[in-house]
Write a protein that holds these residues in place. Structure first.
Motif, PDB file in Angstrom:
ATOM      1  N   TYR A 414     -41.984 137.505  46.372  1.00 31.75           N
ATOM      2  CA  TYR A 414     -40.689 136.840  46.603  1.00 31.75           C
ATOM      3  C   TYR A 414     -40.709 136.168  47.975  1.00 31.75           C
ATOM      4  O   TYR A 414     -41.137 136.755  48.967  1.00 31.75           O
ATOM      5  CB  TYR A 414     -39.569 137.878  46.534  1.00 31.75           C
ATOM      6  CG  TYR A 414     -38.183 137.330  46.789  1.00 31.75           C
ATOM      7  CD1 TYR A 414     -37.358 136.931  45.745  1.00 31.75           C
ATOM      8  CD2 TYR A 414     -37.688 137.229  48.087  1.00 31.75           C
ATOM      9  CE1 TYR A 414     -36.086 136.443  45.987  1.00 31.75           C
ATOM     10  CE2 TYR A 414     -36.416 136.749  48.343  1.00 31.75           C
ATOM     11  CZ  TYR A 414     -35.621 136.354  47.282  1.00 31.75           C
ATOM     12  OH  TYR A 414     -34.355 135.866  47.517  1.00 31.75           O
ATOM     13  N   VAL A 415     -40.212 134.922  48.036  1.00 35.47           N
ATOM     14  CA  VAL A 415     -40.173 134.156  49.279  1.00 35.47           C
ATOM     15  C   VAL A 415     -38.726 133.979  49.712  1.00 35.47           C
ATOM     16  O   VAL A 415     -37.879 133.536  48.920  1.00 35.47           O
ATOM     17  CB  VAL A 415     -40.832 132.778  49.095  1.00 35.47           C
ATOM     18  CG1 VAL A 415     -40.810 132.000  50.406  1.00 35.47           C
ATOM     19  CG2 VAL A 415     -42.266 132.936  48.587  1.00 35.47           C
ATOM     20  N   GLN A 416     -38.426 134.322  50.956  1.00 36.75           N
ATOM     21  CA  GLN A 416     -37.063 134.153  51.486  1.00 36.75           C
ATOM     22  C   GLN A 416     -36.631 132.700  51.342  1.00 36.75           C
ATOM     23  O   GLN A 416     -37.347 131.786  51.753  1.00 36.75           O
ATOM     24  CB  GLN A 416     -37.040 134.563  52.961  1.00 36.75           C
ATOM     25  CG  GLN A 416     -35.662 134.537  53.608  1.00 36.75           C
ATOM     26  CD  GLN A 416     -35.715 134.930  55.088  1.00 36.75           C
ATOM     27  OE1 GLN A 416     -36.792 135.195  55.636  1.00 36.75           O
ATOM     28  NE2 GLN A 416     -34.571 134.980  55.715  1.00 36.75           N
ATOM     29  N   PRO A 417     -35.452 132.440  50.757  1.00 41.33           N
ATOM     30  CA  PRO A 417     -35.045 131.048  50.465  1.00 41.33           C
ATOM     31  C   PRO A 417     -34.378 130.341  51.646  1.00 41.33           C
ATOM     32  O   PRO A 417     -33.880 130.972  52.576  1.00 41.33           O
ATOM     33  CB  PRO A 417     -34.033 131.234  49.332  1.00 41.33           C
ATOM     34  CG  PRO A 417     -33.398 132.558  49.632  1.00 41.33           C
ATOM     35  CD  PRO A 417     -34.494 133.422  50.236  1.00 41.33           C
ATOM     36  N   LYS A 418     -34.350 129.007  51.574  1.00 45.17           N
ATOM     37  CA  LYS A 418     -33.522 128.213  52.490  1.00 45.17           C
ATOM     38  C   LYS A 418     -32.066 128.361  52.059  1.00 45.17           C
ATOM     39  O   LYS A 418     -31.771 128.660  50.900  1.00 45.17           O
ATOM     40  CB  LYS A 418     -33.917 126.733  52.423  1.00 45.17           C
ATOM     41  CG  LYS A 418     -35.358 126.448  52.805  1.00 45.17           C
ATOM     42  CD  LYS A 418     -35.650 124.956  52.601  1.00 45.17           C
ATOM     43  CE  LYS A 418     -37.099 124.629  52.874  1.00 45.17           C
ATOM     44  NZ  LYS A 418     -37.396 123.199  52.615  1.00 45.17           N
ATOM     45  N   ILE A 419     -31.146 128.075  52.968  1.00 43.83           N
ATOM     46  CA  ILE A 419     -29.729 128.248  52.667  1.00 43.83           C
ATOM     47  C   ILE A 419     -29.286 127.315  51.540  1.00 43.83           C
ATOM     48  O   ILE A 419     -28.478 127.704  50.675  1.00 43.83           O
ATOM     49  CB  ILE A 419     -28.842 128.048  53.921  1.00 43.83           C
ATOM     50  CG1 ILE A 419     -27.375 128.324  53.611  1.00 43.83           C
ATOM     51  CG2 ILE A 419     -29.031 126.676  54.531  1.00 43.83           C
ATOM     52  CD1 ILE A 419     -27.058 129.745  53.243  1.00 43.83           C
ATOM     53  N   ASN A 435     -29.424 136.149  52.100  1.00 49.81           N
ATOM     54  CA  ASN A 435     -30.726 136.422  52.721  1.00 49.81           C
ATOM     55  C   ASN A 435     -31.456 135.124  53.083  1.00 49.81           C
ATOM     56  O   ASN A 435     -32.684 135.065  53.107  1.00 49.81           O
ATOM     57  CB  ASN A 435     -31.611 137.283  51.794  1.00 49.81           C
ATOM     58  CG  ASN A 435     -32.034 136.541  50.537  1.00 49.81           C
ATOM     59  OD1 ASN A 435     -31.244 135.805  49.960  1.00 49.81           O
ATOM     60  ND2 ASN A 435     -33.292 136.722  50.126  1.00 49.81           N
ATOM     61  N   ALA A 436     -30.670 134.084  53.387  1.00 54.76           N
ATOM     62  CA  ALA A 436     -31.265 132.770  53.658  1.00 54.76           C
ATOM     63  C   ALA A 436     -32.013 132.758  54.988  1.00 54.76           C
ATOM     64  O   ALA A 436     -31.760 133.554  55.887  1.00 54.76           O
ATOM     65  CB  ALA A 436     -30.175 131.702  53.676  1.00 54.76           C
ATOM     66  N   ILE A 437     -32.930 131.790  55.095  1.00 57.37           N
ATOM     67  CA  ILE A 437     -33.647 131.542  56.352  1.00 57.37           C
ATOM     68  C   ILE A 437     -32.645 131.156  57.439  1.00 57.37           C
ATOM     69  O   ILE A 437     -31.768 130.323  57.218  1.00 57.37           O
ATOM     70  CB  ILE A 437     -34.684 130.415  56.153  1.00 57.37           C
ATOM     71  CG1 ILE A 437     -35.830 130.913  55.254  1.00 57.37           C
ATOM     72  CG2 ILE A 437     -35.208 129.906  57.485  1.00 57.37           C
ATOM     73  CD1 ILE A 437     -36.802 129.816  54.853  1.00 57.37           C
ATOM     74  N   GLN A 438     -32.768 131.771  58.610  1.00 58.42           N
ATOM     75  CA  GLN A 438     -31.878 131.506  59.749  1.00 58.42           C
ATOM     76  C   GLN A 438     -32.534 130.494  60.678  1.00 58.42           C
ATOM     77  O   GLN A 438     -33.735 130.583  60.963  1.00 58.42           O
ATOM     78  CB  GLN A 438     -31.590 132.805  60.507  1.00 58.42           C
ATOM     79  CG  GLN A 438     -30.825 132.624  61.798  1.00 58.42           C
ATOM     80  CD  GLN A 438     -29.400 132.125  61.564  1.00 58.42           C
ATOM     81  OE1 GLN A 438     -28.681 132.656  60.720  1.00 58.42           O
ATOM     82  NE2 GLN A 438     -28.999 131.090  62.292  1.00 58.42           N
TER      83      GLN A 438
END
Length: 454
Positions: A414-419, A435-438
């Motif tokens: 699983y890859v952390q998603p963009k907002i 859990n979006a990219i900050q």
């Protein structure tokens, strides 16, 4: 090696406690309108400016000349006199110079502080363990310091032998100690619509990690003789005034759930559930029921009030998702982060935290150009399942504006998603499970701010 690479950059810390009492009261009682949002922004900027002007780092950055450092040339009092005796503080406390690093409540989240949140100051922590005194709090009706001598824990429902345990009973059973993160399902909730908060403490601070000690719930369910044919779920019930109750599948209950009394080598703190709480690794914090008093074994999910009207995900079509408890893979850069200021060009260590409710973190990538290019960060050991993982990566800042991001990948792939990717699936009305990219923007001035880039 260039001069910039040799130069080690310095970071001015983010301002703390920048909301005065009257503004906090107005936000809590009247809400956060544009006028009060403006006061909040001005307060943060003023606090940052005051911190910058008074900082020794800032003075040094202005080129203040030193004719030899008096802190080296002259022996201080502590090097020439007898210090304090042992056990002056029978329970050790942080240095008086570190007293500004505190968990803090965000005004306006709730109408009463007994049903609110205090956030962990992630920007000031090292490694992966959260000091017990800085562990975030989320209460639904306040906390009490409960007498363990009178506390009881019961198992009933689909069991052959309903049981009532004292704390002594529980602490005589075989115990385990496990390191796990706990994250509130509403962590980063305020960023669903747009940029909302000024520091990582408020954007991601409903996150902590501890070593928990207790007895596996599977041992207790076996002890009570749970119905292995018909048992499908358990209901965990807390002893606070809100009547907090949560449904957990029997498979998860038998897997790695702990009935815990210990945290970081000592008994739980009262605000973290003393004397007994449930530890449900990988699952949102609300299911880690505090002041645990009862487990009921059943054959259907219970759909309690905190599962039917709260902690559910609003979807774009107006429907709601229920029982989405897993905290998906996520990461955040804690330094440099919003509110801090880079004082020099040169070398910086970018550091942050990554975690996944489905297992171990496999990799963390870091971008300094808003996601166009990525480099793989160094994962610091230990890398444990359903536990925080610390990452670091070297970076040389040349003084130009940049956008810092981290992206975590867990062992499931699983890859952390963009907002924008998350919004495309979940919409913008959600509260939970962001859990979006900050993204943190570093301006030419060195000031770091919260932005959304995708």
């Amino acid at each position: 090696m260039s001069n910039d690479t040799k130069t080690r950059g310095r970071i001015l810390r983010a301002p703390e406690n920048f909301v005065d009492r009257s503004l906090a009261h107005d936000i809590t009682t009247l809400g956060l309108n544009e006028e009060r949002r403006g006061f909040l922004r001005k307060g943060f900027l003023a606090a940052g400016a005051a911190l910058a002007s008074g900082s020794a780092l800032a003075q040094a950055a202005k080129g203040t000349a030193f004719e030899g450092d008096p802190n080296i040339l002259k022996l201080p009092e502590h090097a020439t006199t007898l210090g304090k005796p042992v056990a002056t503080n029978a329970y050790g406390m942080p240095s008086k110079f570190e007293t500004n690093l505190l968990r803090r409540e965000s005004p306006g989240l709730t109408r009463v502080s007994a049903a609110s949140v205090s956030f962990t100051p992630l920007q000031g922590l090292f490694g992966i363990i959260t000091p017990s005194g800085l562990h975030f709090e989320r209460h639904h009706q306040g906390w009490y310091d409960i007498d363990p001598a009178t506390h009881r824990f019961m198992i009933n429902g689909l069991v052959k032998n309903p049981k009532v345990y004292t704390m002594d009973d529980l602490m005589r059973l075989p115990s385990v100690s496990r390191m796990h993160f706990i994250e509130c399902g509403a962590n980063t909730a305020m960023e669903w619509g747009n940029v909302a908060v000024p520091t990582v403490q408020y954007s991601h601070g409903m996150l902590s990690c501890s070593e928990f000690t207790g007895v596996p719930l599977s041992v207790l369910l076996e002890d009570a003789g749970y119905d292995k044919k018909n048992a499908k779920f358990i209901l965990a019930e807390g002893g606070d005034g809100s009547g907090m109750t949560r449904t957990i599948s029997i498979e998860r209950a038998l897997d790695d759930v702990i009935v815990a009394w210990g945290m970081n080598g000592e008994m739980l703190r009262p605000e973290n559930g003393y004397p007994l709480r449930l530890v449900v690794p990988g699952v949102q914090g609300v299911s880690w029921v505090k002041w645990l008093r009862r487990i009921e074994v059943g054959d259907k999910p219970y759909a309690t009030k905190d599962e039917a009207i709260h902690y559910i995900d609003a979807m774009p079509d107006g429907m709601y998702r229920q029982y989405t408890s897993i905290q998906e893979c996520k990461s955040v850069i804690t330094t440099p982060s919003s509110g801090q200021t880079l004082l020099d060009k040169g070398f910086y260590n970018i550091t942050g935290l990554a975690w996944s409710g489905r297992g171990k973190v496999k990799r963390v990538d870091v971008s300094v150009d808003g996601g166009r290019n990525w480099r793989t960060a160094r994962l610091e050991t230990p890398v444990l399942s359903k536990c925080l993982t610390r990452f670091n990566i070297d970076w040389v800042w040349d003084g130009s504006p940049v956008v810092l991001q981290s992206r975590a990948i867990d062992e499931t792939g699983y890859v952390q998603p963009k907002i924008n990717e998350l919004r495309a699936v979940r919409g913008t009305k959600s509260i939970y499970h962001n859990n979006a990219i900050q993204s943190w923007k570093v301006a030419e001035s060195g000031e770091v701010s919260n932005v959304q880039v995708y």
